[in-house]
Scaffold this motif. Sequence first.
Motif, PDB file in Angstrom:
ATOM      1  N   CYS A 133      12.647 -10.705  -7.915  1.00  0.00           N
ATOM      2  CA  CYS A 133      11.457 -11.365  -8.488  1.00  0.00           C
ATOM      3  C   CYS A 133      11.287 -10.931  -9.939  1.00  0.00           C
ATOM      4  O   CYS A 133      11.486  -9.769 -10.272  1.00  0.00           O
ATOM      5  CB  CYS A 133      10.217 -10.976  -7.687  1.00  0.00           C
ATOM      6  SG  CYS A 133       8.730 -11.759  -8.327  1.00  0.00           S
ATOM      7  N   ASN A 148       8.329 -11.724 -11.635  1.00  0.00           N
ATOM      8  CA  ASN A 148       6.947 -12.010 -12.014  1.00  0.00           C
ATOM      9  C   ASN A 148       6.107 -10.797 -12.380  1.00  0.00           C
ATOM     10  O   ASN A 148       5.143 -10.915 -13.111  1.00  0.00           O
ATOM     11  CB  ASN A 148       6.259 -12.810 -10.914  1.00  0.00           C
ATOM     12  CG  ASN A 148       6.794 -14.213 -10.893  1.00  0.00           C
ATOM     13  OD1 ASN A 148       6.853 -14.865 -11.927  1.00  0.00           O
ATOM     14  ND2 ASN A 148       7.243 -14.671  -9.745  1.00  0.00           N
ATOM     15  N   TYR A 161       0.057  -5.458  -9.295  1.00  0.00           N
ATOM     16  CA  TYR A 161      -0.188  -4.643  -8.096  1.00  0.00           C
ATOM     17  C   TYR A 161       1.094  -4.429  -7.282  1.00  0.00           C
ATOM     18  O   TYR A 161       1.123  -3.631  -6.370  1.00  0.00           O
ATOM     19  CB  TYR A 161      -1.224  -5.344  -7.183  1.00  0.00           C
ATOM     20  CG  TYR A 161      -0.886  -6.803  -6.932  1.00  0.00           C
ATOM     21  CD1 TYR A 161       0.039  -7.161  -5.975  1.00  0.00           C
ATOM     22  CD2 TYR A 161      -1.475  -7.806  -7.700  1.00  0.00           C
ATOM     23  CE1 TYR A 161       0.388  -8.487  -5.783  1.00  0.00           C
ATOM     24  CE2 TYR A 161      -1.132  -9.130  -7.517  1.00  0.00           C
ATOM     25  CZ  TYR A 161      -0.203  -9.463  -6.558  1.00  0.00           C
ATOM     26  OH  TYR A 161       0.154 -10.765  -6.374  1.00  0.00           O
ATOM     27  N   CYS A 162       2.162  -5.161  -7.616  1.00  0.00           N
ATOM     28  CA  CYS A 162       3.233  -5.364  -6.640  1.00  0.00           C
ATOM     29  C   CYS A 162       4.486  -4.542  -6.939  1.00  0.00           C
ATOM     30  O   CYS A 162       4.966  -4.488  -8.079  1.00  0.00           O
ATOM     31  CB  CYS A 162       3.586  -6.849  -6.603  1.00  0.00           C
ATOM     32  SG  CYS A 162       4.831  -7.247  -5.383  1.00  0.00           S
ATOM     33  N   VAL A 212       7.443  -5.100  -5.423  1.00  0.00           N
ATOM     34  CA  VAL A 212       8.663  -5.856  -5.091  1.00  0.00           C
ATOM     35  C   VAL A 212       9.674  -5.962  -6.254  1.00  0.00           C
ATOM     36  O   VAL A 212      10.860  -5.713  -6.058  1.00  0.00           O
ATOM     37  CB  VAL A 212       8.308  -7.250  -4.512  1.00  0.00           C
ATOM     38  CG1 VAL A 212       9.547  -8.126  -4.366  1.00  0.00           C
ATOM     39  CG2 VAL A 212       7.609  -7.105  -3.171  1.00  0.00           C
ATOM     40  N   GLN A 246      11.152 -14.831  -3.081  1.00  0.00           N
ATOM     41  CA  GLN A 246       9.823 -14.317  -3.463  1.00  0.00           C
ATOM     42  C   GLN A 246       9.038 -15.392  -4.201  1.00  0.00           C
ATOM     43  O   GLN A 246       7.817 -15.398  -4.190  1.00  0.00           O
ATOM     44  CB  GLN A 246       9.947 -13.066  -4.341  1.00  0.00           C
ATOM     45  CG  GLN A 246      10.558 -11.875  -3.647  1.00  0.00           C
ATOM     46  CD  GLN A 246       9.752 -11.403  -2.461  1.00  0.00           C
ATOM     47  OE1 GLN A 246       8.601 -11.792  -2.264  1.00  0.00           O
ATOM     48  NE2 GLN A 246      10.361 -10.559  -1.653  1.00  0.00           N
ATOM     49  N   HIS A 268       4.886 -19.685  -5.741  1.00  0.00           N
ATOM     50  CA  HIS A 268       3.939 -19.131  -6.727  1.00  0.00           C
ATOM     51  C   HIS A 268       3.201 -20.314  -7.366  1.00  0.00           C
ATOM     52  O   HIS A 268       3.838 -21.247  -7.852  1.00  0.00           O
ATOM     53  CB  HIS A 268       4.702 -18.335  -7.784  1.00  0.00           C
ATOM     54  CG  HIS A 268       3.824 -17.463  -8.618  1.00  0.00           C
ATOM     55  ND1 HIS A 268       2.748 -17.953  -9.328  1.00  0.00           N
ATOM     56  CD2 HIS A 268       3.845 -16.134  -8.843  1.00  0.00           C
ATOM     57  CE1 HIS A 268       2.153 -16.954  -9.960  1.00  0.00           C
ATOM     58  NE2 HIS A 268       2.802 -15.839  -9.681  1.00  0.00           N
ATOM     59  N   ARG A 312      -1.122 -13.003 -12.939  1.00  0.00           N
ATOM     60  CA  ARG A 312      -0.707 -14.119 -12.077  1.00  0.00           C
ATOM     61  C   ARG A 312      -0.430 -15.401 -12.861  1.00  0.00           C
ATOM     62  O   ARG A 312       0.148 -16.349 -12.333  1.00  0.00           O
ATOM     63  CB  ARG A 312      -1.776 -14.381 -11.000  1.00  0.00           C
ATOM     64  CG  ARG A 312      -1.856 -13.303  -9.947  1.00  0.00           C
ATOM     65  CD  ARG A 312      -0.623 -13.292  -9.055  1.00  0.00           C
ATOM     66  NE  ARG A 312      -0.575 -14.423  -8.143  1.00  0.00           N
ATOM     67  CZ  ARG A 312       0.415 -14.634  -7.279  1.00  0.00           C
ATOM     68  NH1 ARG A 312       1.438 -13.797  -7.203  1.00  0.00           N
ATOM     69  NH2 ARG A 312       0.400 -15.681  -6.481  1.00  0.00           N
TER      70      ARG A 312
HETATM   71 FE1  SF4 Z   1       6.823 -11.160  -7.253  1.00  0.00          FE
HETATM   72 FE2  SF4 Z   1       5.261 -12.022  -5.276  1.00  0.00          FE
HETATM   73 FE3  SF4 Z   1       5.222  -9.446  -5.969  1.00  0.00          FE
HETATM   74 FE4  SF4 Z   1       4.177 -11.258  -7.630  1.00  0.00          FE
HETATM   75  S1  SF4 Z   1       3.443 -10.757  -5.535  1.00  0.00           S
HETATM   76  S2  SF4 Z   1       5.564  -9.583  -8.201  1.00  0.00           S
HETATM   77  S3  SF4 Z   1       5.522 -13.011  -7.287  1.00  0.00           S
HETATM   78  S4  SF4 Z   1       6.921 -10.555  -5.119  1.00  0.00           S
END
Ligand code: SF4
Length: 429
Positions: A145, A147, A151-152, A154, A189, A226, A265
């Motif tokens: 991903c 993006n 907070y993420c 991933v 993702q 997304h 976002r």
């Molecule tokens: Fe990527 Fe989804 Fe995490 Fe945003 S929430 S950083 S789009 S994996």
Amino acid sequence: MNEHDSEKMAGMLETMGYESTSNEKEADLIIYNTCLVRKNAELKVYGNLGHLKTLKKKKPDLIIAVCGCMTQKKEIRDLIKEKYSHVDIVFGTHNIHKLPELIANHKQNPGMVIDVWEEAGDIVEDVPVRRKFGFKAFVNVMHGCNNFCTYCIVPYTRGRERSRHPDNILKEIEQLAKQGCKEVTLLGQNVNSYGKTLENKITFAKLLRMVNEIDGIERIRFTTSHPKDLSDELIYTIRDCEKVCEHIHLPFQAGSNNILKKMNRKYTKEQYLELAEKIKKEIPGVAITTDIIVGFPGETEEDFKDTLDVVKKVRFDSAFTFIYSIRKGTPAAKMENQIPDDIKHKRFQKLLDTLYPISLEINKKLKDKEIKVLVEEVSKADDTKLTGRTRTNKVVHFKGDKSLVGNIVTVKITNPKTWTLEGVLVEEN
Ligand code: SF4
Ligand code: SAH
């Protein structure tokens, strides 16, 4: 994503002669495929690893492996080395395909084998997969991903976005269809940015149209979309391709523009509402589901009201709801004004109290309707009943024979509830 990675590991293990067991005590090899999205998932793994110490003492030949997002973090690998020295193999998200080699290495040189790649290599094709169901399957269309939602975790554990070549995706799905698979779920993702990393650029909508042509496949699902990248082309493709199911999982995370900005976002509340409206208008009978986070740093009562407002305006069929969890290494972890737990929990409850009656109202409209259901399994609670899913991804329970598992049948809905629908079988087509 993790579930499908586990299917790949099971596939490789089967080719090595392993069989699966649900009894931990019988196992020769136990692998924890871990998640790092929220703290609770992480804590559970430490608990489970601690508990395996006793089993390992009784059965020294037992091989214990840990992989997945947690092991991508150096501090977690250090913790495993220090506190859980009974773990034999540690590997990451980018080198799952090396599992057989790592097991062989460990058998030759006892001691902890650690092999984690910081960066993703080329996408490895043709890994054997042991799929849970024959009639439905997950298919990766992309990995990673780009993006960086603040907070993420991933993007840090799964690496940069990489799309699979469409030929490889189509080949895999054609193969699945030949083996009797009826439903595929395309995984990424952010599937809406599919194709951007390929030499010959192609959109996700085009990919869907190609999958729609594959004989034998009857239902196509995909996750996750997304909102910032969901194009009109994709909306029209979902509408026009008869195999693409009328269900969009469209996480909005928060309603307030201030919080959305802090989350990185890249859309506003107004843009999200407009998009949801357009989807409902263009795709008759569509179900929209979402992900929502409460208690992001700095979230005020006013901000939270905006989240509730989006829930009331869009009227989601269902939602995955999360209490914000601090993930070390992400920008939000360092933000000021972290929200106290009691406020997070109060808001969380209020969110559920707003979501659930809406889900029930939406489902009640399905009473007496006859709906196509793909039968997935015999109900766990009652073996005279079957469980299946509608095209809109709603779970349906009804009486029927287990020989119907894997078939698409017609069920008349008699008792719609908040999370599931009860019905009676009307046609075994
Ligand atoms: Fe990527 Fe989804 Fe995490 Fe945003 S929430 S950083 S789009 S994996
Ligand atoms: N790529 C997907 C989501 C992957 S993570 C997408 O963008 O939609 C799944 C969900 O976990 C996210 O949508 C978000 O709602 C939630 N989540 C991620 N990080 C979180 C955190 N730190 N605390 C609470 N929830 C989180």
